[in-house]
Write a protein that holds these residues in place. Structure first.
Motif, PDB file in Angstrom:
ATOM      1  N   SER A  21     -33.310  17.917  49.743  1.00 17.82           N
ATOM      2  CA  SER A  21     -34.327  18.105  48.423  1.00 17.82           C
ATOM      3  C   SER A  21     -34.358  19.532  48.592  1.00 17.82           C
ATOM      4  O   SER A  21     -34.340  20.520  49.466  1.00 17.82           O
ATOM      5  N   ILE A  22     -34.397  19.972  47.149  1.00 19.80           N
ATOM      6  CA  ILE A  22     -34.726  21.356  46.993  1.00 19.80           C
ATOM      7  C   ILE A  22     -36.007  21.636  47.226  1.00 19.80           C
ATOM      8  O   ILE A  22     -36.816  21.049  47.223  1.00 19.80           O
ATOM      9  N   SER A  23     -36.175  22.837  47.957  1.00 17.70           N
ATOM     10  CA  SER A  23     -37.294  23.367  48.617  1.00 17.70           C
ATOM     11  C   SER A  23     -38.427  23.681  47.305  1.00 17.70           C
ATOM     12  O   SER A  23     -38.080  24.437  46.503  1.00 17.70           O
ATOM     13  N   ASN A  24     -39.535  22.847  47.114  1.00 16.57           N
ATOM     14  CA  ASN A  24     -40.589  22.858  46.232  1.00 16.57           C
ATOM     15  C   ASN A  24     -41.507  24.109  46.737  1.00 16.57           C
ATOM     16  O   ASN A  24     -42.212  24.668  45.624  1.00 16.57           O
ATOM     17  N   LEU A  35     -26.819  32.523  42.646  1.00 18.09           N
ATOM     18  CA  LEU A  35     -28.194  33.121  43.138  1.00 18.09           C
ATOM     19  C   LEU A  35     -28.400  32.195  44.111  1.00 18.09           C
ATOM     20  O   LEU A  35     -28.342  31.112  44.424  1.00 18.09           O
ATOM     21  N   PRO A  36     -29.215  32.796  45.232  1.00 21.09           N
ATOM     22  CA  PRO A  36     -29.735  31.843  46.428  1.00 21.09           C
ATOM     23  C   PRO A  36     -30.370  30.915  46.170  1.00 21.09           C
ATOM     24  O   PRO A  36     -31.563  31.239  45.507  1.00 21.09           O
ATOM     25  N   MET A  37     -30.316  29.824  46.834  1.00 20.11           N
ATOM     26  CA  MET A  37     -31.403  28.614  46.682  1.00 20.11           C
ATOM     27  C   MET A  37     -31.627  28.117  47.889  1.00 20.11           C
ATOM     28  O   MET A  37     -30.941  28.247  48.709  1.00 20.11           O
ATOM     29  N   VAL A  38     -33.021  27.688  48.305  1.00 23.04           N
ATOM     30  CA  VAL A  38     -33.234  27.024  49.638  1.00 23.04           C
ATOM     31  C   VAL A  38     -33.185  25.492  49.674  1.00 23.04           C
ATOM     32  O   VAL A  38     -33.889  24.937  48.529  1.00 23.04           O
ATOM     33  N   ILE A  39     -32.501  24.871  50.400  1.00 23.87           N
ATOM     34  CA  ILE A  39     -32.572  23.365  50.479  1.00 23.87           C
ATOM     35  C   ILE A  39     -33.294  22.925  51.622  1.00 23.87           C
ATOM     36  O   ILE A  39     -33.087  23.562  52.817  1.00 23.87           O
ATOM     37  N   ASP A  40     -34.092  21.881  51.640  1.00 22.88           N
ATOM     38  CA  ASP A  40     -34.898  21.447  52.776  1.00 22.88           C
ATOM     39  C   ASP A  40     -34.142  20.210  53.291  1.00 22.88           C
ATOM     40  O   ASP A  40     -33.761  19.487  52.416  1.00 22.88           O
TER      41      ASP A  40
END
Length: 796
Positions: free
Chosen positions: A136-139, A245-250
């Protein structure tokens, strides 16, 4: 050969140095052996797997459960592609993977939508789709961002086959409204990412294809970016060259909770010395090493304690320090007293340190303890006997404190209870009542008794529910048993005494206690130690007139002769209260429920809770209207002026009730029968008396008497009080009818009790004197509609 002190010292240093060097060599060899063995024994993140897996790709470490090869990852969802020393997750370059935070940082493509000056599209990169079937995409660490002055950015998210769309819009006619460095909503807008979003679809839209802002903003951009990793600039409106661009995934393991995973047949992913945590953003769970352990919790023994290399360096430090002490002890350096410096000794108790020659020291334990006294050794352990002494002392002390606390609490409660009883006694007029009773010129046994709260509590078995014999709107009546098995009725009111009327309340109690009429339930005493006074009455055993007339469970109905005698006895009581008592008393609540019967069917008037004492210089009193519906004097109801004639009206209703056997108010019959007074007077007016007479009464032989009693009742029920007879006249009329009846009965000429005959014939005023009948049977008083508490007016 003569040696100087210097040569001796030098020689000693030489020997000591050689000895130290030898010891250092041996100890270093031991350390190397330990470190090598530790290194061999310590698990690595990949060596625990069956294959020789790559641990990194380029400069990015790939920790398990992720892996570059299929057999090196937990499953295909954790498979990383390593292309030219660059790791990729799908088509997204990976910046780093963290198993501590269960996060995957990637570089995500930016969606862009550009137009020429005429409004025709130039680029076909307006959409960006991302599929994350497992993660999931980190909310909490990402923001959805849109850049442009003619821009509508949306992100369509899906979860469990449910679709939802969110986003933001930004419009501006020129760049003067745009704040540089801040994504304020003009030129750049942001919105939050919902929880549990894996699959998403970013779209860009335009209102006018940038035709009105093309000179400074020909394109729109939209992307999900790690919060803090993007800083907006006005120059981005004209040209934004970034591709990603950077993105964080949980990420997490499995698709179930920790509790289910631990009991599931599927392999549990957390290793030894680790704990499981339910995932907050989507399904699955994560693992973390427990406190005091570090490493990869997803490996079977990936969570380890203190680093063995660190232990080795500590050993080397001690070896070097020991060498220094040996050299110092050779006599060429000054002797060091380790006990003087707490940093130089390892004693648990610094004052128990004993210095030794050659840089040594010994630690001791205090009395009652044993061991080497060193913080890096056994330390100091309490002797078993000392532990037993401490435990026994603790329990003895705790027990003593508990006993003392309980004793003090009991004393405090007892004292507080006594003070509270004294307070209630004073507030309820106890001192004034004692003073008035002491002035009475009556024998001790006739004076009303002041009971204690404990006496009545014991008599009623702590006011047990099984002792309740009556319940009313203002309180409850309990059956009590005093000494010598004497039965009494204890009345507990719901209302407190008005502090402004305490003196009048006490006067009423004193006067009512003096009423010793044979047909009045006698007040035996009271208790003033409770918040509301408790009154104690004699106990009557055969119920009320209301019960016998209206309740079929009481067996056979009482005959007309007994009803007539009950009416005469009740009238005699009211006549006595109005005219013969030392202070006239208006009962104010005369009804069949307040007329009790003993085993001989002798009437006992009760419930003086609404009664009023009438000053000798007044004929009427202005009070709050109080009484029972159906028996209430209409003149008193409308004017509020209470007179003796109010009792006369209520007694008239009682006569009608004795004749007809109907209730004063009933909702079961016809509308005409609901009000007994109206029904009874209508029957008399239309000459239908014998049609409404109680069918259980034998009319034959009593017809004339019934007519006379009915006419007497009609006179009592006059609307105007001045047209009603007095209770003395009513009593005399009923006595005359009884005397006439006695003359007709043969038993009147044979074995008639002399005292009863005198009473019925009216030859002696025993019914109106104090003292009454010495054979009066103790009994109880029904609550009826009111609690039996002598009060001053309807407000109490």
């Amino acid at each position: 050969m003569i040696l100087t002190q210097k040569s001796i010292c030098q020689e000693g240093m030489r020997e000591s140095t050689m000895a130290v060097q030898g010891m250092l060599v041996l100890q270093l060899m031991l350390v190397v052996v330990v470190l090598v063995s530790t290194a061999i024994a310590a698990p690595t993140t990949v060596a625990l797997k069956e294959h020789n897996c790559m641990q990194s790709c380029g400069n990015v470490i790939i920790p398990y459960p992720f892996g570059v090869e299929e057999n090196c990852s937990l499953d295909e969802h954790y498979l990383i592609t390593c292309n030219e020393s660059k790791p990729y997750y799908g088509n997204m370059p990976i910046l780093n993977i963290s198993y501590e935070d269960a996060e995957l940082r990637v570089m995500k493509l930016i969606a862009r939508d550009c137009y020429n000056q005429s409004g025709s599209p130039l680029s076909n990169n307006s959409d960006a789709k991302l599929t994350l079937p497992k993660f999931s995409i980190s909310n909490t660490k990402n923001k959805f961002t849109a850049v442009g002055c003619d821009t509508l950015g949306t992100i369509e998210v899906s979860r469990n086959n449910d679709l939802a769309t969110t986003g933001c819009t930004s419009r501006c006619s020129n760049s003067s409204y745009v704040d540089d460095g801040i994504c304020s909503g003009i030129g750049c807008c942001q919105s939050s990412i919902p929880r549990g979003v894996g699959n998403n679809y970013i779209s860009l839209g335009s209102y006018k294809n940038h035709t009105d802002v093309w000179d400074f903003n020909p394109c729109s951009y939209a992307f999900v970016v790690e919060e803090g990793a993007f800083t907006f600039s006005k120059s981005y409106l004209r040209d934004f060259n970034e591709e990603r661009l950077p993105m964080v995934i949980d990420w997490a393991v499995g698709n179930m909770t920790c509790q289910n995973a631990k009991t599931s047949e599927v392999s549990y992913a957390c290793g030894f010395n680790s704990d499981c945590y339910d995932r907050e953003n989507g399904l699955g769970y994560t693992c973390k090493c427990r406190n005091g352990y570090q490493g990869n919790p997803y490996l079977s023994d990936g969570c380890q304690g203190m680093d063995e290399l660190h232990v080795g360096f500590i050993m080397l430090d001690y070896i070097a320090y020991g060498a220094f002490l040996i050299i110092a002890s050779s006599g060429c350096l000054a002797e060091i007293n380790e006990c003087d410096d707490s940093n130089l000794n390892m004693c648990v108790h610094k004052n128990k340190c004993e210095n030794k020659p050659l840089g040594n020291y010994t630690c001791h334990c205090p009395k009652g303890y044993h061991g080497d006294g060193r913080s890096d050794g056994e330390g100091c352990t309490a002797n078993r006997f000392l532990i037993i002494q401490i435990v026994i002392g603790f329990f003895v002390g705790a027990t003593a404190i508990s006993i003392c606390s309980s004793w003090l609490y009991w004393i405090f409660r007892k004292r507080k209870h006594i003070q509270l009883k004294e307070k209630f006694f004073r507030e309820n007029g106890g001192l004034l009542l004692q003073q008035k009773l002491s002035r009475q010129e009556r024998s001790t046994q006739d004076v009303m008794k002041i009971f204690t709260s404990e006496e009545l509590k014991q008599a009623t078995n702590n006011y047990d529910k099984s002792r309740i014999v009556g319940r009313g709107g203002n309180g409850t009546v309990y059956k009590g048993i005093l000494g010598e098995n004497r039965e009494v009725a204890v009345k507990k009111s719901n209302k407190m005494v008005d502090e402004n009327q305490i003196e009048q309340f006490v006067n009423e109690v004193v006067v009512l206690s003096q009423i010793n009429h044979r047909n009045v339930v006698r007040l035996l005493g009271c208790c003033l130690e409770t918040q509301v006074p408790l009154l104690v009455y004699e106990f009557i055993t055969n119920g009320t007139v209301c019960d016998h007339i209206h309740n079929e469970s009481y067996g056979s109905a009482i005959s007309w002769e007994i009803r007539l005698r009950i009416a005469a006895e009740t009238a005699g009581v009211l006549s006595y209260l109005h005219s013969a008592a030392s202070v006239p008393i208006i009962h104010r609540d005369v009804k069949t429920a307040n007329i009790l019967l003993d085993d001989n069917y002798t009437a006992k008037v009760s419930d003086f809770g609404a009664s009023r004492l009438v000053p000798l210089d007044q004929d009427q009193l202005a009070t709050v209207v109080l009484g029972t519906f159906g028996y209430l004097d209409p003149e008193y109801f409308h004017s509020g002026q209470l007179t003796e004639k109010s009792d006369v009206y209520s007694f008239g209703v009682v006569l009608a009730e004795l004749i007809t056997g109907k209730k004063a108010v009933s909702f079961h019959g016809s509308e005409e029968e609901r009000c007994l007074t109206k029904f009874f007077l209508s029957a008399l007016k239309n000459d239908r008396l014998f049609q409404v007479v109680d069918e259980r009464i034998v009319v034959e032989g009593n017809a004339e008497q019934l007519k006379e009693v009915a006419n007497l009742a009609r006179r009592c029920l006059k609307v105007k009080g001045e047209e009603r007879p007095t209770m003395k006249q009513v009593a005399m009329e009923l006595d005359r009818l009884i005397m006439k009846q006695i003359g007709k009965h043969p038993w009147a000429k044979t074995e008639l009790n002399h005292e009863e005959t005198q009473y019925l014939l009216g030859e002696t005023p025993t019914a109106y004197e104090f003292g009454g009948n010495s054979n009066t049977i103790p009994g109880y008083d029904s609550m009826g509609a009111h609690i039996v508490v002598p009060i001053l007016d309807g407000g109490r």
